[in-house]
Design a protein around this motif. Structure first.
Motif, PDB file in Angstrom:
ATOM      1  N   ARG A   1      52.280 -63.358 -33.698  1.00 30.62           N
ATOM      2  CA  ARG A   1      53.589 -62.750 -33.931  1.00 30.62           C
ATOM      3  C   ARG A   1      53.903 -62.605 -35.416  1.00 30.62           C
ATOM      4  NH1 ARG A   1      57.719 -67.715 -32.194  1.00 30.62           N
ATOM      5  NH2 ARG A   1      56.769 -69.345 -33.494  1.00 30.62           N
ATOM      6  N   ASP A   2      53.115 -63.249 -36.271  1.00 35.18           N
ATOM      7  CA  ASP A   2      53.329 -63.139 -37.716  1.00 35.18           C
ATOM      8  C   ASP A   2      52.705 -61.880 -38.304  1.00 35.18           C
ATOM      9  OD1 ASP A   2      54.645 -65.608 -37.773  1.00 35.18           O
ATOM     10  OD2 ASP A   2      52.752 -66.707 -37.981  1.00 35.18           O
ATOM     11  N   VAL A   3      51.959 -61.133 -37.494  1.00 31.88           N
ATOM     12  CA  VAL A   3      51.212 -59.980 -38.001  1.00 31.88           C
ATOM     13  C   VAL A   3      51.658 -58.717 -37.281  1.00 31.88           C
ATOM     14  CG1 VAL A   3      48.924 -58.987 -38.379  1.00 31.88           C
ATOM     15  CG2 VAL A   3      49.235 -61.476 -38.451  1.00 31.88           C
ATOM     16  N   THR A   4      51.953 -57.691 -38.059  1.00 32.88           N
ATOM     17  CA  THR A   4      52.277 -56.379 -37.498  1.00 32.88           C
ATOM     18  C   THR A   4      51.428 -55.322 -38.187  1.00 32.88           C
ATOM     19  OG1 THR A   4      54.088 -56.098 -39.091  1.00 32.88           O
ATOM     20  CG2 THR A   4      54.646 -56.996 -36.913  1.00 32.88           C
ATOM     21  N   ILE A   5      51.091 -54.284 -37.428  1.00 28.53           N
ATOM     22  CA  ILE A   5      50.324 -53.160 -37.974  1.00 28.53           C
ATOM     23  C   ILE A   5      51.305 -52.058 -38.352  1.00 28.53           C
ATOM     24  CG2 ILE A   5      48.537 -51.444 -37.533  1.00 28.53           C
ATOM     25  CD1 ILE A   5      47.321 -53.349 -35.494  1.00 28.53           C
ATOM     26  N   GLU A   6      51.244 -51.633 -39.612  1.00 30.56           N
ATOM     27  CA  GLU A   6      52.128 -50.582 -40.099  1.00 30.56           C
ATOM     28  C   GLU A   6      51.315 -49.491 -40.770  1.00 30.56           C
ATOM     29  OE1 GLU A   6      55.245 -52.011 -42.573  1.00 30.56           O
ATOM     30  OE2 GLU A   6      56.058 -53.400 -41.059  1.00 30.56           O
ATOM     31  N   GLN A   7      51.907 -48.333 -40.858  1.00 33.80           N
ATOM     32  CA  GLN A   7      51.270 -47.200 -41.517  1.00 33.80           C
ATOM     33  C   GLN A   7      51.974 -46.933 -42.839  1.00 33.80           C
ATOM     34  OE1 GLN A   7      50.999 -43.719 -39.064  1.00 33.80           O
ATOM     35  NE2 GLN A   7      49.497 -42.720 -40.369  1.00 33.80           N
ATOM     36  N   GLU A   8      51.170 -46.907 -43.898  1.00 29.83           N
ATOM     37  CA  GLU A   8      51.746 -46.684 -45.214  1.00 29.83           C
ATOM     38  C   GLU A   8      52.200 -45.242 -45.358  1.00 29.83           C
ATOM     39  OE1 GLU A   8      48.924 -48.422 -48.213  1.00 29.83           O
ATOM     40  OE2 GLU A   8      50.787 -49.515 -48.583  1.00 29.83           O
TER      41      GLU A   8
END
Length: 229
Positions: free
Chosen positions: A86-93
């Motif tokens: 839950r500490d990690v999220t995938i985001e798009q720059e």
């Protein structure tokens, strides 16, 4: 001596300081050069293929993704050990459209944030697919120290050329050095790694030839042309 001074047994404190200041040698942190890092992850990738269908498949695959994850995030080993899914999220720059990991890091300096390189996304996705975790599960529940040491021995990478012993911390040092080699801003690296610019300059930047500006070093004073009368 301070007790003696307080009781009046001596009139003053002697000077115990060294007459000359010793020049301390700056030691660099053991890391993997780009060629050595490629040799490391190529070896673990081949081990994943070789152990498919065996009882070792899961552990070997976890080790491979651990190496890629650590070298592309710059996390300290103790920070990675506390990391939950839950500490990690995938985001798009927004700038280049690359996918990265945004990590909420809990470590010795409290809570901070880290943005990975794009190279950490696929290893993380494989970890999720392989382990089908709950949000509160640890990403790396096993201690990879012994297995990582065996990998280093097989690759003949346990020591660098100065004789410094490599460990899981060397993956963090590799992340910092590779970012510097690629010309990243040193302040942003320090902020992302939750350390100081001074620490990076002392232990990393001074050992990388790419941080030296050859144009500035090899500047020449323009001389006047001699004109015949």
């Amino acid at each position: 001596m301070k007790t003696a001074l307080r009781h009046g047994w001596i009139s003053h404190l002697p000077d115990f300081s060294a007459p000359y200041r010793a020049s301390g040698k700056i030691t660099h942190r053991a890391w993997f050069s780009p060629e050595e890092y490629k040799r490391l992850y190529t070896h673990t990738r081949e081990r994943v293929r070789a152990t498919q269908g065996t009882s070792w498949e899961h552990a070997v695959a976890q080790m491979h993704d651990y190496i890629l994850f650590m070298a592309n995030t710059g996390l300290r080993p103790d920070e990675a050990n506390r990391l939950e899914y839950r500490d990690v999220t995938i985001e798009q720059e927004e700038q280049d459209g690359e996918r990265i990991l945004v990590i909420e890091v809990r470590g010795k300096r409290g809570v901070g944030y880290c943005k990975s390189t794009s190279g950490a996304v696929h290893p993380f996705e494989r970890l999720v697919k392989r382990n089908t975790p709950k949000p509160t599960d640890l990403i790396f529940p096993q201690d990879h120290k012994k297995q990582f040491n065996r990998v280093l021995e097989h690759c003949e990478l346990k020591f660098d050329r100065e004789g410094n012993r490599r460990s899981a911390y060397s993956l963090r040092h590799t992340y910092i050095c590779l970012r510097l080699l690629e010309g990243a801003d040193i302040y942003q690296i320090a902020k992302n790694c939750r350390t100081s610019v001074e620490m990076i300059e002392k232990h990393y930047a001074v050992h990388l030839k790419n941080t030296l500006d050859a144009k500035a070093i090899n500047v020449r004073r323009r001389t006047r042309a001699v004109v015949d009368a």
